[in-house]
Structures are given as structure tokens and as C-alpha cells.
Design a protein around this motif. Structure first.
Motif, short mmCIF file in Angstrom:
data_model
loop_
_atom_site.label_atom_id
_atom_site.label_comp_id
_atom_site.label_asym_id
_atom_site.label_seq_id
_atom_site.Cartn_x
_atom_site.Cartn_y
_atom_site.Cartn_z
N UNK A 9 0.81 -1.20 0.00
CA UNK A 9 0.00 0.00 0.00
C UNK A 9 0.86 1.26 0.00
N UNK A 10 0.18 2.41 -0.17
CA UNK A 10 0.91 3.67 -0.15
C UNK A 10 0.09 4.78 -0.76
N UNK A 11 0.78 5.88 -1.03
CA UNK A 11 0.17 7.06 -1.64
C UNK A 11 0.49 7.07 -3.13
N UNK A 12 -0.53 7.24 -3.94
CA UNK A 12 -0.34 7.26 -5.38
C UNK A 12 -1.25 8.31 -5.99
N UNK A 13 -0.83 8.90 -7.10
CA UNK A 13 -1.63 9.91 -7.77
C UNK A 13 -2.76 9.24 -8.58
N UNK A 14 -3.83 9.96 -8.82
CA UNK A 14 -4.88 9.41 -9.68
C UNK A 14 -4.32 8.99 -11.03
N UNK A 15 -4.78 7.83 -11.50
CA UNK A 15 -4.27 7.27 -12.74
C UNK A 15 -3.07 6.36 -12.55
N UNK A 16 -2.53 6.34 -11.35
CA UNK A 16 -1.35 5.52 -11.08
C UNK A 16 -1.70 4.07 -10.76
N UNK A 107 -6.21 -10.45 7.26
CA UNK A 107 -4.96 -9.76 7.53
C UNK A 107 -5.23 -8.46 8.28
N UNK A 108 -4.15 -7.72 8.56
CA UNK A 108 -4.26 -6.50 9.35
C UNK A 108 -4.58 -5.29 8.48
N UNK A 109 -4.45 -5.43 7.18
CA UNK A 109 -4.79 -4.36 6.27
C UNK A 109 -3.58 -3.52 5.85
N UNK A 110 -3.71 -2.92 4.67
CA UNK A 110 -2.70 -1.99 4.17
C UNK A 110 -3.42 -0.80 3.57
N UNK A 111 -2.92 0.39 3.87
CA UNK A 111 -3.61 1.61 3.45
C UNK A 111 -3.23 1.98 2.03
N UNK A 112 -4.24 2.30 1.24
CA UNK A 112 -4.05 2.83 -0.11
C UNK A 112 -4.71 4.20 -0.17
N UNK A 113 -3.93 5.19 -0.54
CA UNK A 113 -4.44 6.55 -0.66
C UNK A 113 -4.17 7.05 -2.07
N UNK A 114 -5.24 7.45 -2.74
CA UNK A 114 -5.12 7.97 -4.11
C UNK A 114 -5.45 9.46 -4.07
N UNK A 115 -4.42 10.26 -4.27
CA UNK A 115 -4.60 11.71 -4.14
C UNK A 115 -3.50 12.43 -4.90
#
Length: 116
Positions: A9-16, A107-115
Motif C-alpha cells: 500500500x501507499x500514496x499514489x496519484x490518480x491514474x497511477x 490480515x491486518x490491512x494496508x492503506x491505499x491513498x489515491x490523491x
């Protein structure tokens, strides 16, 4: 020890794109249907994608069809979620799930942020 551990997981831009991975241990991975769920703040947990234990058949939520791909590697006890063309509404905590009859593992989960 029975566990599912998500990563990627992580931070990614829209379209990524992002690729989530779930490592399984402590149970017979190949016998379990594997799925990815997600939960956004204030919303219920929802099924994103699933893959069968034997034939490899898959199913997807309508909102991710054509953008996400679930796959599994029974030799490595891993399930993956390739996420392309990500949208802000895909922002959520993503959870790996293993199911065999009444047995369910999370599982414990993984954060995905699209911004941007």
C-alpha cells in the motif's frame, strides 16, 4: 502461526498503479478461496476481488472491473492485487481474506491513498 500479512500500500496519484501482496502462512493456502476487501472511512467493508482455490476463476466488484487484477501463486502462498488507473474513490484500507467453508482469516490491512 496462522496469519495473513498484506504489503504494497501507499500514496499514489490518480491514474497511477499499485500492487498489493498478501503472504499467507500456517494453513494450506491452496485450499482456500482468497479475496481482497476494502474499507473506506465511514463505510462498510466491501469485496473488491476474489480468486478460487483450484480453477483460478476470479470475480470483481463492478467498480474495479477492468482496472484491478487478482492473482495467486500457490507455490509461494501469496495472493496479489494489481491496481491500475487508480481513482480517489479507491482510497481505503485493503484487507486480505482467506476462506474455506466456515473458516475465515483476515490480515491486518494496508492503506491505499489515491490523491494528487
Amino acid at each position: 502461526q496462522v496469519q495473513l500479512v498484506e504489503s504494497g500500500g501507499g500514496l499514489v496519484q490518480p491514474g497511477g498503479s499499485l500492487r498489493l501482496s498478501c503472504a499467507a502462512s500456517g494453513f494450506i493456502f491452496s485450499s482456500y478461496v482468497m479475496s481482497w476487501y476494502r474499507q473506506a472511512p465511514g463505510k462498510e467493508r466491501e469485496l473488491v476481488a476474489g480468486i478460487s482455490s483450484t480453477t483460478g476463476s476470479t470475480n470483481y466488484a463492478e467498480s474495479v472491473k477492468g482496472r484491478f487484477t487478482i492473482s495467486r501463486d500457490n507455490a509461494k502462498n501469496r495472493v496479489y492485487l494489481q491496481m491500475d488507473s487508480l481513482k480517489p474513490e479507491d482510497t481505503a484500507t485493503y484487507y486480505c481474506n482467506a476462506r474455506n467453508g466456515p473458516l475465515r482469516l483476515w490480515g491486518q490491512g494496508t492503506q491505499v491513498t489515491v490523491s494528487s
